[in-house]
Design a protein around this motif. Structure first.
Motif, PDB file in Angstrom:
ATOM      1  N   PRO A 170       0.827  -1.206   0.000  1.00 26.17           N
ATOM      2  CA  PRO A 170       0.000   0.000   0.000  1.00 26.17           C
ATOM      3  C   PRO A 170       0.868   1.265   0.000  1.00 26.17           C
ATOM      4  N   ALA A 202       2.931   3.156   2.897  1.00 26.86           N
ATOM      5  CA  ALA A 202       2.364   3.065   4.236  1.00 26.86           C
ATOM      6  C   ALA A 202       3.255   2.123   5.048  1.00 26.86           C
ATOM      7  N   GLU A 203       3.453   2.464   6.319  1.00 24.60           N
ATOM      8  CA  GLU A 203       4.339   1.663   7.172  1.00 24.60           C
ATOM      9  C   GLU A 203       3.533   0.822   8.153  1.00 24.60           C
ATOM     10  N   PRO A 204       4.166  -0.202   8.729  1.00 20.91           N
ATOM     11  CA  PRO A 204       3.474  -0.995   9.757  1.00 20.91           C
ATOM     12  C   PRO A 204       2.999  -0.098  10.900  1.00 20.91           C
ATOM     13  N   GLY A 205       1.793  -0.349  11.373  1.00 24.13           N
ATOM     14  CA  GLY A 205       1.313   0.349  12.559  1.00 24.13           C
ATOM     15  C   GLY A 205       0.840   1.764  12.322  1.00 24.13           C
ATOM     16  N   GLU A 206       0.298   2.063  11.144  1.00 23.24           N
ATOM     17  CA  GLU A 206      -0.306   3.378  10.951  1.00 23.24           C
ATOM     18  C   GLU A 206      -1.508   3.238  10.026  1.00 23.24           C
ATOM     19  N   THR A 207      -2.463   4.166  10.158  1.00 27.80           N
ATOM     20  CA  THR A 207      -3.613   4.204   9.265  1.00 27.80           C
ATOM     21  C   THR A 207      -3.203   4.876   7.950  1.00 27.80           C
ATOM     22  N   ILE A 208      -4.085   4.811   6.967  1.00 25.71           N
ATOM     23  CA  ILE A 208      -3.871   5.533   5.706  1.00 25.71           C
ATOM     24  C   ILE A 208      -3.712   7.019   5.995  1.00 25.71           C
ATOM     25  N   GLU A 209      -4.588   7.537   6.844  1.00 25.42           N
ATOM     26  CA  GLU A 209      -4.592   8.971   7.144  1.00 25.42           C
ATOM     27  C   GLU A 209      -3.283   9.371   7.852  1.00 25.42           C
ATOM     28  N   GLU A 210      -2.813   8.542   8.766  1.00 25.37           N
ATOM     29  CA  GLU A 210      -1.551   8.821   9.455  1.00 25.37           C
ATOM     30  C   GLU A 210      -0.369   8.748   8.486  1.00 25.37           C
ATOM     31  N   TYR A 229     -10.108  10.358   1.584  1.00 26.46           N
ATOM     32  CA  TYR A 229      -9.820   9.346   0.564  1.00 26.46           C
ATOM     33  C   TYR A 229     -10.468   9.753  -0.749  1.00 26.46           C
ATOM     34  N   ALA A 231      -9.601   7.832  -4.279  1.00 24.61           N
ATOM     35  CA  ALA A 231      -9.771   6.621  -5.091  1.00 24.61           C
ATOM     36  C   ALA A 231      -8.471   5.834  -4.986  1.00 24.61           C
ATOM     37  N   SER A 232      -8.449   4.651  -5.587  1.00 21.84           N
ATOM     38  CA  SER A 232      -7.237   3.832  -5.528  1.00 21.84           C
ATOM     39  C   SER A 232      -6.923   3.275  -6.905  1.00 21.84           C
ATOM     40  N   LEU A 241      -0.320  -0.784  -4.418  1.00 19.33           N
ATOM     41  CA  LEU A 241      -1.707  -0.330  -4.453  1.00 19.33           C
ATOM     42  C   LEU A 241      -1.666   1.143  -4.082  1.00 19.33           C
ATOM     43  N   ILE A 243      -3.107   4.513  -2.993  1.00 17.37           N
ATOM     44  CA  ILE A 243      -4.289   4.945  -2.255  1.00 17.37           C
ATOM     45  C   ILE A 243      -4.302   6.469  -2.311  1.00 17.37           C
TER      46      ILE A 243
END
Lengths: 310, 310
Positions: A170, A202-210, A229, A231-232, A241, A243
């Motif tokens: 992601p 995106a890194e381990p342990g965070e949401t998309i927003e973070e 958000y 689209a993807s 992927l 986002i």
């Protein structure tokens, strides 16, 4: 939303229920109308005749191409199975001499439209999963050689017995906006006039927003509050992927991370409109419509801050 | 949105700019107030004194726990560095006898709230990335042993030179809705009264929206049209990013995939309201508020179809 972007909108039914049915997979492989996409490293192998490019190979044609590695069952279209096959990149070199073939990068296929658009999403599926096989021949848990199974949707370790599934990374790709302005950046890899959205894994342990807020802060030093958000998009280079998001910028001063970004600055909607129309006085431009970045920028040009209200 | 879910909302600055600065990482490790979270397989090691549980270990305390493997630099909080360390699962067994320690599953920590909530997100970060190291000691490209670098954010192969980054698996988790009803399912792994959203891994070559439609079709045989993103959640079991969505169902009949789902059926909002309130006459319930599924279901109970209009 983002309807013009490439690599999505596949018409294939992946028919995952067949993946663990060895007899069914064999029957599909032997289907008289079965067709195969052939991927060789970063290139797609296309049949070329009378200026027409066709990415679908018959079984008999596939055998003439060289030593094939993994096969993946991609899915079914109107009852007819489609497969993907990986050709050794060295064998691809030899094919460049053949008049009846053309080797084209998947980005160029999506941009230039020389191949029927129907094929672009299954080619993306094939490239992403076959590239995963090529890079994952050994078990990361114990180092033993692994074997493909499940129609190419899993690799099993015969020693430690761990099952490995295709990897999809992601990536957040975003536009920080404030009023009628937004921040675009230039990677050192870009053509000198191209500006685009910021992006990062995106890194381990965070949401998309973070992840959006962290990446914007890291790359351009801008703080963001609300993230929306958009689209993807699958991005098979090699297996991302994307986002897509927009973010409310709450600071102004740009401080770039020089290891990732060559330049970044604020653009207003009027300037972006010229860039999208390819009418910018300095010829500055955005990525083409195959990329989700184009559609994120376009949404901001058309709707302004409203893109964050949704 | 989804503000009560666990594992997100970290106060740590990941300070990624330090990851390739060996001297800085050494200085951070030697910082007098540096603290370390300790993960042993599926368990978190906690200090226990006077009924209080503390997940932060001093360097001197860490050394008493057994042979430690990877260390990861998690980030900085108010100038003080935090690390994560992986303890051999065999060594964890030996710790069960110690009165001054308690070993707790990260899910239980999030549900029971015995540990200060501030620690839950960095524990999720630590568990996800340390678990990745534990499962990725060998190069999937060539089978050689790899070495951690970049403060634990990369593994390098000394033989084929490939760089490996932490893996995060995007998972779609979704609620198919129609009017005042939605579809929930039960996995064979669930307690017998628990019902939840459907979920599955996003595959190579598809968008989030396509993954949602494919998974709903595969698991319960329902066709969906519009898909709306809701929120996301890191889920370190072992390394997922849960991407929460709602989807407009456009068919009614449920046909379950018995390999994935034990039961699935339609629920109306009134019944869901009883389940969320733990007042259902048959004691049916939903996942707890630590899980994004709870918040997706709650949003539908509170807003009905409006959740799709945004």
């Amino acid at each position: 939303m983002a309807s013009g972007q490439a690599y999505s909108g596949s018409r294939l039914d992946r028919a995952a229920q067949f993946r663990d049915d060895t007899d069914k997979l064999a029957a599909l492989a032997g289907h008289e109308h079965a067709r195969t996409y052939v991927v060789g490293g970063e290139l797609i192998v296309l049949k070329s005749h009378d200026g027409h490019l066709d990415p679908l190979f018959l079984r008999t044609e596939v055998r003439t191409l060289g030593p094939l590695h993994e096969t993946v069952f991609l899915g079914v279209l109107e009852g007819v199975p489609r497969f993907g096959m990986w050709l050794d990149p060295a064998a691809v070199e030899a094919l460049k001499a053949r008049d009846d073939l053309k080797l084209v990068d998947l980005r160029a296929i999506a941009v230039q439209g020389e191949v029927d658009a129907e094929h672009v999403p299954p080619l993306a599926e094939a490239k992403a999963i076959l590239g995963w096989h090529a890079r994952h021949r050994f078990c990361p848990n114990c180092g033993a050689g692994t074997r493909a199974t499940q129609g190419g949707w899993r690799r099993d370790c015969p020693v430690c017995k761990v099952q490995h599934f295709p990897r999809t990374d992601p990536v957040v790709i975003m536009l920080p906006i404030s009023g009628d302005r937004c921040v675009l950046g230039r990677s050192p890899r870009f053509p000198p006039t191209m500006w685009s959205c910021l992006a990062g894994f995106a890194e381990p342990g965070e949401t998309i927003e973070e992840a959006v807020r962290r990446e914007v802060a890291e790359e351009v030093g801008i703080a963001c509050s609300r993230v929306a958000y958009f689209a993807s998009q699958p991005w098979p280079f090699p297996s991302s992927l994307m986002i897509g998001c927009l973010a409310q910028a709450v600071s102004e001063d740009i401080v770039i991370d020089e290891s990732e970004i060559e330049e970044a600055r604020w653009f207003d909607r009027d300037e972006l409109k010229l860039m999208l129309a390819r009418e910018h006085p300095q010829r500055l431009g955005t990525p083409p419509p195959i990329a989700i970045a184009h559609h994120i920028i376009r949404a901001f040009v058309e709707h302004g801050c409203d893109v964050l209200q949704c």
